[in-house]
Design a protein around this motif. Structure first.
Motif: not given
Lengths: 104, 481, 492
Positions: C195-196, C436, C461-462
């Motif tokens: 993840t970004y 992202g 994400a994450f």
């Protein structure tokens, strides 16, 4: 979408790249093709869309204002192409400076 | 034709943080070249900015004091251009969505108070310096010092609402005073911690269209700003009146030649290619993070006038630096005669304070309590004015107990009537003709006697008592009418 | 004694803890293999022979002293030459940085060092991470261990080839539009783009700051999880790094992937997808469905725009990020320039290769006066639409699956003359960087020619743990094709 040779030269100057005539010719053709491809974005109406610049932006944690010890953190002499008297050396930019005009 | 001048100012204020804007290098002036550098401010491959919290708080504080709207979300942006003092090839600044917009600053003009609009206030990083005229420099070479690169700056842009060079100077003074009050910068133009660029144009009075503006740079004192603007306004009017056109260009003020000179263009027309800085997430500013503002200079000035019954000029000077204002109030607390206290500061102490008042850490080198005790001794008739002046001058040099010193050195004024009368009688004997002149109506001679008597008493005679006794003695000699 | 370079991280750890071997033996076995195989592959640009040996000997002592060993203890790693390792050359595959010795450690390097990892050397890459074949390196191309006439993918081609040929246990790469996942797919290994904001970018030489992430390139999903876990987490030096806590290592395998619903984007099945790639993906999905996993079609309607958006944003940011290479402070500098302008133009003309110049030109154009709104801002707006596509899809499914690349590894020289065709080889990967999101490529099959085929898993994400759990299951089902590469024989 086409791109003029002068535009390519202008962009090269803005980018500080001395391009050969051959490179300018090559890039003129390639940039035109890429820009043509990128042109598909015009199909979309984004007038109501907020731009996204930072993915996963969840809040900024700021740095406390605590200085490190004085003194150099990096060996600049070993790093720099031209270094003397504690300074990085470059060709003079003085011809654009008023102090020279004052002397004249 | 009558001409109207339109001036807008862009002021860069170096913030008095302890470390730089995006790295922990110390933010100090005058270190050996390139010693205040690290991978981040050198722009080494792979480094990232880490935003200094204090710089943000300082900018928010200033924006609040300027009554500006602080935006809950602001963005940093990259301003791209190549220059050897700019290590990354871009400056981190703010462009769209700056930290604050639409504020105002009140300035004092001969015509009364005037409000100048503030367009925007934003944060950015400073660039390094190019050195050319040091002992070690060679011709044809520029020497790059990056100590200043990455020092936090706050840019404050005014609306084009300034109408005269004098107003521009008043604006700068007000802004400088403000940043000192807020303790966010020392506001020192000579050292470059406050820098000013001006956009100036003229147009026929009553015209609604703006004239072509020139941008003025390189003015490193408030006085030079005044001189440069006055010169430039005159130049533009001359050009227009002789049928010419004002060129849109950047001009540098040459203090040596006392004129503005066109800066030969660095490169072709600028195209800064601003875009949002991807390395810094949007900055969210929450209300509760912002500390209360101190009393601002204009509020303090009004209060001084009201509470201490001072003139505009007196309150203006006493509030120039927060430490001076604090000193005055402490003095008045210990010596509750505001007018006299103000007089003594303005006449006797200010000349010593002034040279240091351009520093944020300025602090009066004398205790207000000590000064109060000196002033009280005058009021109590223990010493006279000239002794007081000497004492204050000494107190500025070293600290001591003024009463003890006066007693020890016998500086107390002479209020012994017998002694004073003896001196008067002696003087009358030595100068009978002057006595007669006075008795014949030449009252000016009175001063001669006072002067002589002060000399005889080594300056210590109580002047009020001396006057009374001298008059009595003359009266006694007047023929009975 | 096992064949040391062929172990996984978990096997290495248990070997160390049972004192079957010690770090210097492991390092020596790798160095020997590098010496024998690297001349042909050109995976490493620099090998830290003595440095790695010294470090291994110090770790030998630590091992002898006893005490708990972390999962990175004595693990020999390769590092893409885009990451700063203090005191060593960091060239980014460019003549521009050929003279540059990094005076500091990247944050992820520091973390790994602190956990006992040993760095074997720096790996080859496309110049400044710009490319999909590692042919844009100033120091010669890297070859694919599965077929020396083929590219290893790029830009992290050196790291991918090094892992595939067992010239390291695992490697670090960087991914801006697919630069970890595409070479992982081409070389038959596992590659994760986190993840970004999950891994600090401090010390990663920037290509496109809002897209770049550092990630692991490994032999298995489990190894990817271990290396990911070791480098993830907030770093005050990177303001874009997230402050969310990183789950403990065990939690990265704590989910049951048999409960997952998987989405298959219909827009990905377009012209240009190789038949064998398509078949391999569908066969793998069929096996997963056999375990009761639901696979359904999802729609990511802005997919056709992703590559255009990607190239505008990536090149714009790059044009600014690469402005610092100006011949003044470090790196290559043109000699005898008479003016500042000449110093800039000649330094950059001689220091950068053709692809880098092309991208700087494109990015400068997209940001320049009169074009910003039409290109950069427009791209940033469509970028949000692409993110919203994924957000909507993840309301229905736990993960999205796709091929990693439209084709198996292509031939050296096949696409290098045609930048646009090259750009289109990352159509399945670059949308994740724009949004992202984390994505992982893992090998699922071999083509008839014996070339690896990769599959990409995408999570919200994450949520990297979903990738590891699903990846491990797929590995059990497909028996990864890393076995039997041309370089699989131990070096005697």
């Amino acid at each position: 979408m086409g791109i003029e040779r002068e535009q390519v030269q202008h962009i090269a100057r803005l980018s500080r790249l001395a391009l050969s005539d051959d490179e300018i010719t090559l890039f003129k053709g390639q940039l035109a093709r890429i820009l043509d491809y990128i042109g598909i974005l015009e199909e979309l109406d984004t007038s109501a869309t907020m731009p996204l610049y930072h993915p996963n932006a969840e809040g900024l944690s700021l740095r406390q204002d605590i200085p490190r010890e004085n003194g150099p953190a990096v060996d600049l002499k070993g790093l720099a192409p031209e270094f003397d008297e504690g300074h990085f050396l470059v060709p003079s930019i003085l011809e654009t400076n008023a102090s020279e005009q004052e002397r004249a | 034709m009558a001409w109207e001048t339109i001036i807008g100012l862009e002021v860069h204020v170096q913030l008095a943080t302890r470390s730089k804007m995006f790295c922990a290098c110390p933010n100090v002036f005058g270190a050996p070249p390139n010693t205040l550098t690290c991978p981040v401010c050198l722009g080494l491959p792979g480094v990232l900015p880490a935003l200094n919290k204090q710089a943000v708080l300082f900018a928010v504080k200033t924006a609040k004091a300027l009554n500006a709207q602080v935006h809950p979300h602001s963005l940093f942006a990259r301003k791209n251009y190549f220059y050897p003092d700019l290590p990354k090839g871009y400056q981190i600044s703010q462009y769209e969505q700056p930290l604050a917009t639409t504020g105002k600053l009140e300035i004092e003009t001969p015509g009364g108070t005037k409000v100048i609009g503030i367009t925007r206030l934003h944060l950015e990083e400073d660039a390094g310096k190019l050195v050319h005229e040091a002992e070690f420099t060679r011709a044809g070479v520029s020497y790059v010092d990056l100590n200043r690169a990455g020092v936090p700056l706050m840019e404050i842009v005014s609306e084009p609402e300034i109408s005269t060079p004098e107003e521009a100077m008043a604006y700068l003074r007000a802004l400088r005073e403000l940043v000192r009050y807020l303790k966010v910068s020392d506001g020192n133009m000579e050292e470059g911690s406050l820098r000013c660029d001006a956009n100036v144009s003229v147009r026929p009075e009553g015209s609604r269209t703006l004239g072509t503006k020139a941008e003025l740079k390189n003015m490193n004192s408030i006085r030079f700003v005044g001189k440069a603007l006055a010169y430039e306004v005159e130049r533009q009017v001359r050009v227009l009146e002789s049928g010419g056109k004002v060129a849109q260009e950047t001009l540098l003020w040459s203090e040596k030649l006392e004129k503005t000179l066109p800066m030969r263009s660095k490169e072709e027309a600028h195209d800064y290619r601003y875009f949002p800085e991807p390395d810094i997430l949007p900055l969210a500013i929450e209300g509760e993070r912002i500390e209360a503002l101190p009393e601002l200079p204009w509020d303090k000035r009004a209060r001084f006038k009201r509470v201490y019954a001072l003139t505009d000029e007196e309150s203006g000077i006493l509030t120039e630096h927060p430490a001076l204002a604090e000193f005055y109030e402490a003095l008045v607390e210990a010596f509750p005669n505001p007018k006299t206290a103000s007089n003594w500061i303005l006449v006797e102490l200010l000349k010593t304070f002034r040279p240091k008042m351009n520093r944020l850490d300025f602090f009066p080198a004398v205790s207000p309590k000590r000064v109060a005790r000196v002033l009280s001794m005058i009021e109590d008739g223990i010493i006279n004015q000239s002794t007081a002046k000497d004492l204050l001058a000494r107190l500025l040099e070293e600290d001591f107990d003024p009463e003890a010193f006066v007693a020890q050195q016998g500086l107390g004024q002479i209020s012994d009537e017998k002694a004073l009368l003896a001196w008067i009688d002696e003087l009358f004997e030595r100068h009978p003709s002057q006595v007669n002149e006075y008795l014949d109506g030449k009252e000016k001679v009175f001063g001669f006697f006072v002067g002589q008597l002060m000399k005889m008493s080594q300056g210590k005679a109580n002047p009020r008592l001396l006057n009374t006794l001298l008059k009595q003695r003359f009266d006694a000699r007047k023929p009975a009418s | 004694m096992p064949n040391l370079p062929f172990l996984t991280l978990a096997e290495l750890r248990s070997g160390y803890s049972r004192k079957e071997f010690q770090p210097s033996e492991v390092i020596e076995a790798h160095l020997k293999r590098i010496e024998a195989l690297n001349p042909e592959l050109n995976a490493y640009l620099e090998v830290f022979g003595d440095g790695a040996r010294d470090r291994a000997r110090a770790l030998d002592k630590k091992l002898a002293q006893g005490g708990p060993l972390g999962p990175l203890f004595g693990v020999p790693l390769a590092v893409k030459d885009v990451l700063c390792v203090e005191g060593t050359k960091t060239t980014c595959g460019s003549k521009m940085l050929e003279p540059f010795i990094a005076p500091y450690d990247a944050s992820c390097i520091r973390r790994l060092r602190d956990q006992g990892a040993v760095f074997l050397g720096k790996t080859n890459m496309d110049e400044f991470a710009m490319g999909s074949s590692t042919e844009n390196s100033a120091f010669g191309p890297t070859r694919n261990p599965f077929g020396l006439e083929r590219v290893p993918g790029g830009s992290s081609g050196g790291s991918a080839a090094a892992v595939a040929a067992h010239l390291c246990q695992a490697a670090l790469g960087s991914d801006t539009g697919g630069s970890i996942r595409q070479p992982a797919a081409f070389c038959g290994i596992v590659g994760l783009k986190p993840t970004y904001g999950r891994v600090s970018r401090y010390g990663l030489v920037a290509f496109a700051s809002s897209l770049d992430q550092i990630g692991p390139m490994t032999k298995t999903s489990e190894d990817a999880a271990i290396l990911f876990w070791a480098i993830a987490g907030h770093d005050p030096k990177d303001m874009t790094s997230s402050t969310r806590p990183v789950p403990p290592l065990e939690a990265l395998f704590g989910q049951d992937p048999r409960r997952f619903r998987l989405g298959l984007p219909k827009e990905y099945f377009v012209e240009g997808m190789d038949q064998e790639v398509r078949d391999a993906l569908l066969a793998t999905l069929a096996k997963l469905e056999g375990l009761g996993i639901q696979v359904e079609e999802v729609s990511l309607p802005h997919t056709p725009y992703a590559t255009a958006v990607y190239y505008i944003i990536a090149t714009s940011e790059a044009s600014s990020n690469l402005a610092r290479y100006d011949g003044v402070k470090y790196g290559f500098s043109a000699k005898h320039a008479d003016s500042m302008l000449e110093l800039y133009e000649r330094t950059r003309a001689a220091g950068f290769g053709l692809e880098v110049k092309r991208r700087i030109m494109l990015g400068t154009y997209a940001l320049s006066a009169g074009y910003y709104e039409a290109y950069f801002k427009k791209a940033a707006q469509v970028r949000r639409l692409i993110l919203e596509d994924f957000t909507r899809a993840f309301e229905k499914v736990d993960a999205i699956v796709s091929p990693t690349t439209p084709t198996p590894p292509f031939l050296l020289g096949e696409k290098i003359e045609d930048p646009l065709t090259m750009y289109l080889s990352d159509i399945y990967t670059n949308a994740l960087n724009l949004a992202g999101l984390p994505g992982m490529s893992l090998p699922i099959a071999r083509t008839g020619d014996g070339l690896p085929v990769g599959m990409q898993i995408i999570a919200p994400a994450f949520m990297e743990e979903r990738l590891f759990c699903l990846g491990r299951l797929i590995e059990e089902l497909t028996n990864p094709p890393i076995q039997g590469v041309p370089f699989d024989q131990p070096i005697a």
